[in-house]
Design an enzyme around this catalytic site. Structure first.
Site, PDB file in Angstrom:
ATOM      1  N   LYS A  66      86.479  23.330   3.294  1.00  0.00           N
ATOM      2  CA  LYS A  66      85.424  22.337   3.488  1.00  0.00           C
ATOM      3  C   LYS A  66      85.298  21.565   2.178  1.00  0.00           C
ATOM      4  O   LYS A  66      85.670  22.065   1.117  1.00  0.00           O
ATOM      5  CB  LYS A  66      84.104  23.063   3.781  1.00  0.00           C
ATOM      6  CG  LYS A  66      83.073  22.221   4.453  1.00  0.00           C
ATOM      7  CD  LYS A  66      83.121  22.358   5.959  1.00  0.00           C
ATOM      8  CE  LYS A  66      82.049  21.482   6.599  1.00  0.00           C
ATOM      9  NZ  LYS A  66      82.051  21.561   8.035  1.00  0.00           N
ATOM     10  N   GLY A 123      67.186  17.597  14.631  1.00  0.00           N
ATOM     11  CA  GLY A 123      68.282  16.753  14.166  1.00  0.00           C
ATOM     12  C   GLY A 123      68.905  16.006  15.328  1.00  0.00           C
ATOM     13  O   GLY A 123      69.607  16.590  16.157  1.00  0.00           O
ATOM     14  N   GLY A 176      71.218  13.672  15.298  1.00  0.00           N
ATOM     15  CA  GLY A 176      72.364  12.959  14.729  1.00  0.00           C
ATOM     16  C   GLY A 176      73.511  12.910  15.722  1.00  0.00           C
ATOM     17  O   GLY A 176      73.296  12.924  16.945  1.00  0.00           O
TER      18      GLY A 176
END
Ligand code: NAD
Length: 368
Positions: free
Chosen positions: A93, A193, A195
């Site tokens: 990551k 959230g 998103g």
């Protein structure tokens, strides 16, 4: 600079390196470029199963240690996610430190792409929080080790819809374990959230007639949802945990299942897209079990995105990606069964299955 004036050698132990050793990372790369203002960290946790694939997150961390902590936790999570999902990928990551709304530009992304390229394919990047397919396109000018590039350019595009589909299926498997039926109709679900993933997840939930509450820190994100679904209940982002709910779906950032939130949360299921939902995996994984909450391990049910990315590496085929994503329901169920059989928290059951695969395939790779 005279190296003799740098007094790092006076310090006894470096906490970052200690943490890296303890969590078992293979490599952590610190990237810096004055010209573009790039400050990024790439974490490569484990490449036993294949190259480390995991998205890049751009976020305004309060300090560098917060960013390092995030990349170490997220990259380790990718090792487990890729392993439990049956992919031939290791875990990695990256984080870019900065405000994705104001600091992003082509040069910054391409400079980051050059750092990714310097790892010669050991790390493959994709989107995460704060990143878009356009950013992946910029990065792809400098490296071929990037997925999630726009469909028009032959990529698989934004992985978020596939992630959301997997989260939805994992949530259904958790509902089945909690209520005996995986029907989400009428269930009170709080999505934290709204998103990329949260929005698509809400579409699935509304289609199934769930009673959805949403919270986001940005009004424009809320508006995108309410314009489409006028009956969702909008709540304040600091009132999420005390909201009346059956299912809590964390779809913003990690560590929201913690000492404070657990005092307020009154739900039967936790199932969402966010990575690293348990602030302290062991402590809060046990606490959740003791509260009688069914926790669908985050990295198991949010694997749709990486499944989609993996498919892009093989030559993208949407049907194959969706079919593979559908295995998330059975994998989640298998984890609940193992947790029940062994009377262990669900996160531990998921880790066991992932570690077993890494060990078994690792041995095969060693044989000539
Ligand atoms: P996103 O940036 O599009 O959405 C996150 C949303 O959360 C934003 O709208 C943001 O405003 C909101 N938010 C941030 N802090 C909040 C708070 N305290 N309360 C309420 N809302 C808040 O990111 P995304 O791609 O939708 O990813 C969401 C989560 O899922 C992340 O943790 C990510 O790592 C994880 N995830 C995403 C994917 C993917 O395919 N995009 C795959 C796997 C996991």
């Amino acid at each position: 600079m005279d190296v003799n004036t740098v007094s790092l050698a006076d310090k006894t132990q470096n906490p970052v390196i200690q943490e890296m050793f303890q969590m078992g990372h293979e490599q952590v790369v610190f990237c810096h470029d004055d010209a573009t203002g790039l400050k990024a960290i790439i974490g490569i946790h484990n490449t036993t199963l294949g190259p480390a694939l995991g998205g890049t997150r751009m976020w305004t961390y309060d300090n560098e240690l917060q960013a390092i902590n995030d990349v170490l936790r997220l990259s380790r999570g990718m090792t487990y996610k890729n392993a439990v999902s049956g992919l031939n990928l290791g875990g990695g990551k990256a984080v870019i430190i900065g405000d994705s709304r104001t600091m992003k530009n082509e040069a910054l992304m391409r400079r980051f792409g050059k750092f990714v390229d310097s790892l010669s394919g050991k790390y493959i990047t994709a989107e995460d929080v704060g990143m878009t397919t356009q950013d992946m396109e910029f990065i792809s000018n400098e490296t071929k080790h990037v997925v999630g590039i726009p469909k028009e350019l032959g990529g698989a595009g934004d992985p978020s819809p596939v992630t959301a589909y997997g989260v939805y299926l994992g949530m259904k498997a958790a509902a089945k374990a909690a209520y005996g039926s995986d029907d989400l109709g009428g269930k009170k679900i709080t999505v934290q959230g709204a998103g990329n993933v949260g929005r698509y997840l809400i579409d699935h939930l509304m289609k199934e007639n769930a009673q959805v509450s949403i919270a986001d820190i940005f009004d424009d994100k809320i508006k995108l949802v309410t314009d489409k679904h006028s009956s969702v209940n909008v709540i304040d982002s600091d009132k999420v945990y005390e909201n009346d709910m059956d299912i809590y779906a964390p779809c913003a950032l990690g560590a929201t299942v913690n000492d404070e939130s657990l005092k307020k949360l009154n739900c039967s299921v936790i199932a969402g897209a966010a990575n690293n939902q348990l602030a302290d995996e062991k402590k809060h994984g046990v606490a959740v079990k003791e509260s009688g909450i069914i926790y669908a391990p985050d990295y198991v049910i949010n694997a749709g995105g990486v499944i989609n990315c993996y498919s892009e590496l093989e030559g993208y085929n949407r049907d194959r990606a969706m079919n593979k994503c559908e295995t998330i329901y059975d994998t989640t169920t298998r984890i609940f069964e193992l947790a029940n059989e062994q009377n262990i928290p669900t996160y531990e059951a998921a880790n066991k299955i992932a570690e077993q695969r890494i060990e078994q395939i690792g041995k095969i790779k060693m044989t000539r």
